[in-house]
Design a protein around this motif. Structure first.
Motif, PDB file in Angstrom:
ATOM      1  N   UNK A   1      42.614   0.223 -51.299  1.00  0.00           N
ATOM      2  CA  UNK A   1      43.842  -0.140 -50.591  1.00  0.00           C
ATOM      3  C   UNK A   1      44.770   1.063 -50.473  1.00  0.00           C
ATOM      4  N   UNK A   2      45.539   1.067 -49.416  1.00  0.00           N
ATOM      5  CA  UNK A   2      46.546   2.108 -49.242  1.00  0.00           C
ATOM      6  C   UNK A   2      47.596   1.977 -50.341  1.00  0.00           C
ATOM      7  N   UNK A   3      47.914   3.075 -50.983  1.00  0.00           N
ATOM      8  CA  UNK A   3      48.872   3.085 -52.086  1.00  0.00           C
ATOM      9  C   UNK A   3      50.281   3.278 -51.538  1.00  0.00           C
ATOM     10  N   UNK A   4      51.181   2.386 -51.937  1.00  0.00           N
ATOM     11  CA  UNK A   4      52.581   2.497 -51.538  1.00  0.00           C
ATOM     12  C   UNK A   4      53.461   2.331 -52.774  1.00  0.00           C
ATOM     13  N   UNK A   5      54.599   2.987 -52.727  1.00  0.00           N
ATOM     14  CA  UNK A   5      55.560   2.878 -53.816  1.00  0.00           C
ATOM     15  C   UNK A   5      56.281   1.544 -53.692  1.00  0.00           C
ATOM     16  N   UNK A   6      56.522   0.892 -54.812  1.00  0.00           N
ATOM     17  CA  UNK A   6      57.105  -0.447 -54.808  1.00  0.00           C
ATOM     18  C   UNK A   6      58.131  -0.530 -55.920  1.00  0.00           C
ATOM     19  N   UNK A   7      59.304  -1.037 -55.579  1.00  0.00           N
ATOM     20  CA  UNK A   7      60.341  -1.223 -56.588  1.00  0.00           C
ATOM     21  C   UNK A   7      60.920  -2.622 -56.430  1.00  0.00           C
ATOM     22  N   UNK A   8      60.813  -3.383 -57.492  1.00  0.00           N
ATOM     23  CA  UNK A   8      61.351  -4.741 -57.491  1.00  0.00           C
ATOM     24  C   UNK A   8      62.757  -4.726 -58.068  1.00  0.00           C
ATOM     25  N   UNK A   9      63.552  -5.700 -57.649  1.00  0.00           N
ATOM     26  CA  UNK A   9      64.886  -5.823 -58.251  1.00  0.00           C
ATOM     27  C   UNK A   9      64.910  -6.944 -59.289  1.00  0.00           C
ATOM     28  N   UNK A  10      63.896  -7.834 -59.224  1.00  0.00           N
ATOM     29  CA  UNK A  10      63.777  -8.868 -60.253  1.00  0.00           C
ATOM     30  C   UNK A  10      62.308  -9.219 -60.433  1.00  0.00           C
TER      31      UNK A  10
ATOM     32  N   UNK B   1      47.545  -6.012 -64.532  1.00  0.00           N
ATOM     33  CA  UNK B   1      47.044  -6.180 -65.887  1.00  0.00           C
ATOM     34  C   UNK B   1      48.089  -5.735 -66.909  1.00  0.00           C
ATOM     35  N   UNK B   2      49.231  -5.327 -66.423  1.00  0.00           N
ATOM     36  CA  UNK B   2      50.343  -4.920 -67.276  1.00  0.00           C
ATOM     37  C   UNK B   2      51.193  -6.138 -67.627  1.00  0.00           C
ATOM     38  N   UNK B   3      51.940  -5.997 -68.711  1.00  0.00           N
ATOM     39  CA  UNK B   3      52.997  -6.957 -69.015  1.00  0.00           C
ATOM     40  C   UNK B   3      54.284  -6.334 -68.488  1.00  0.00           C
ATOM     41  N   UNK B   4      54.809  -6.862 -67.405  1.00  0.00           N
ATOM     42  CA  UNK B   4      56.043  -6.311 -66.837  1.00  0.00           C
ATOM     43  C   UNK B   4      57.229  -6.874 -67.610  1.00  0.00           C
ATOM     44  N   UNK B   5      58.076  -5.982 -68.075  1.00  0.00           N
ATOM     45  CA  UNK B   5      59.231  -6.421 -68.848  1.00  0.00           C
ATOM     46  C   UNK B   5      60.549  -5.963 -68.256  1.00  0.00           C
ATOM     47  N   UNK B   6      60.485  -5.133 -67.216  1.00  0.00           N
ATOM     48  CA  UNK B   6      61.720  -4.781 -66.524  1.00  0.00           C
ATOM     49  C   UNK B   6      61.408  -4.547 -65.054  1.00  0.00           C
ATOM     50  N   UNK B   7      62.418  -4.703 -64.260  1.00  0.00           N
ATOM     51  CA  UNK B   7      62.243  -4.590 -62.814  1.00  0.00           C
ATOM     52  C   UNK B   7      62.619  -3.215 -62.288  1.00  0.00           C
ATOM     53  N   UNK B   8      63.083  -2.337 -63.140  1.00  0.00           N
ATOM     54  CA  UNK B   8      63.574  -1.048 -62.655  1.00  0.00           C
ATOM     55  C   UNK B   8      62.473  -0.019 -62.467  1.00  0.00           C
ATOM     56  N   UNK B   9      61.306  -0.250 -63.042  1.00  0.00           N
ATOM     57  CA  UNK B   9      60.214   0.711 -62.948  1.00  0.00           C
ATOM     58  C   UNK B   9      59.614   0.718 -61.539  1.00  0.00           C
ATOM     59  N   UNK B  10      59.460   1.911 -60.990  1.00  0.00           N
ATOM     60  CA  UNK B  10      58.794   2.039 -59.696  1.00  0.00           C
ATOM     61  C   UNK B  10      57.292   2.085 -59.945  1.00  0.00           C
ATOM     62  N   UNK B  11      56.548   1.281 -59.192  1.00  0.00           N
ATOM     63  CA  UNK B  11      55.108   1.196 -59.399  1.00  0.00           C
ATOM     64  C   UNK B  11      54.378   1.452 -58.090  1.00  0.00           C
ATOM     65  N   UNK B  12      53.107   1.742 -58.207  1.00  0.00           N
ATOM     66  CA  UNK B  12      52.261   1.972 -57.043  1.00  0.00           C
ATOM     67  C   UNK B  12      51.425   0.715 -56.818  1.00  0.00           C
ATOM     68  N   UNK B  13      51.489   0.163 -55.601  1.00  0.00           N
ATOM     69  CA  UNK B  13      50.775  -1.070 -55.302  1.00  0.00           C
ATOM     70  C   UNK B  13      49.956  -0.922 -54.027  1.00  0.00           C
ATOM     71  N   UNK B  14      49.054  -1.855 -53.853  1.00  0.00           N
ATOM     72  CA  UNK B  14      48.333  -2.029 -52.609  1.00  0.00           C
ATOM     73  C   UNK B  14      48.573  -3.456 -52.153  1.00  0.00           C
ATOM     74  N   UNK B  15      48.657  -3.660 -50.869  1.00  0.00           N
ATOM     75  CA  UNK B  15      48.963  -4.983 -50.351  1.00  0.00           C
ATOM     76  C   UNK B  15      47.668  -5.733 -50.048  1.00  0.00           C
ATOM     77  N   UNK B  16      47.436  -6.814 -50.839  1.00  0.00           N
ATOM     78  CA  UNK B  16      46.247  -7.647 -50.639  1.00  0.00           C
ATOM     79  C   UNK B  16      46.421  -8.572 -49.443  1.00  0.00           C
ATOM     80  N   UNK B  17      47.570  -9.238 -49.379  1.00  0.00           N
ATOM     81  CA  UNK B  17      47.884 -10.149 -48.284  1.00  0.00           C
ATOM     82  C   UNK B  17      49.330  -9.899 -47.879  1.00  0.00           C
TER      83      UNK B  17
END
Length: 174
Positions: free
Chosen positions: A60-69, A147-163
């Motif tokens: 999958x194409x890798x994109x930067x992703x940042x959640x607020x919650x 597969x991570x345990x997410x405990x905060x929303x401030x971390x920027x992560x790399x994702x691929x869009x499945x749907x």
């Protein structure tokens, strides 16, 4: 984006525990071949879904992703658990009305696969996968699979869009 393929595979493994329940009912009725077949189908669906996730992590194409919650999404399991347990309320395997059960399961799967209500997959959960509802600054809510345990929303992560609304964390830590 895999879109409909990912949705079908995620939904099929989400409802696969129904096959385990039917296999138990068949086993209790001494229908060993049916029980083995149902367990085999369940295992195959699970392996195919894990393969799809592994393929997605590498392609999958890798994109930067940042959640607020961030909120755990696999708590919404009541409908699935009811579906898993319903076959146990049948007196025996021979009395299962397959003309009723097969379409009901199919309709349930179609509703889940075509809607945006997919948030629970116990087989993947057993393998350490987690599902989170994440909101972005743009106001879009996604289901994030990791597969991570997410405990905060401030971390920027790399994702691929499945749907359209499901993203997969790529580059998971070992």
């Amino acid at each position: 984006m895999l879109n409909w393929i990912a949705r079908i595979l995620l939904t099929s493994t989400a409802i696969a525990p129904v096959l385990i329940t039917y296999a138990w009912v068949a086993y209790q009725a001494d229908k060993f071949n049916q029980a083995k077949t149902l367990l085999g189908i369940c295992a195959l669906l699970f392996i195919v879904c894990l393969s799809m996730l592994a393929y997605s992590k590498n392609h999958l194409e890798r994109v930067s992703f940042k959640a607020i919650s961030v909120e755990a999404a696999d708590r919404e399991n009541t409908a699935f658990l009811l579906l898993y347990l319903l076959p146990l309320f049948t007196a025996d395997f021979a009395s299962l009305n397959w003309q009723l059960w097969a379409p009901a399961i199919l309709i349930f799967a179609i509703v889940v696969a075509t809607g945006y209500s997919y948030h629970f997959n116990p087989l993947l959960g057993l393998m350490g996968w987690h599902f989170y509802k994440v909101n972005t600054a743009e106001g879009v809510t996604y289901v994030l699979i990791t597969q991570r345990h997410l405990q905060n929303a401030t971390e920027e992560i790399e994702v691929g869009q499945l749907t359209e609304y499901i993203v997969l964390v790529l580059g998971e830590p070992e």
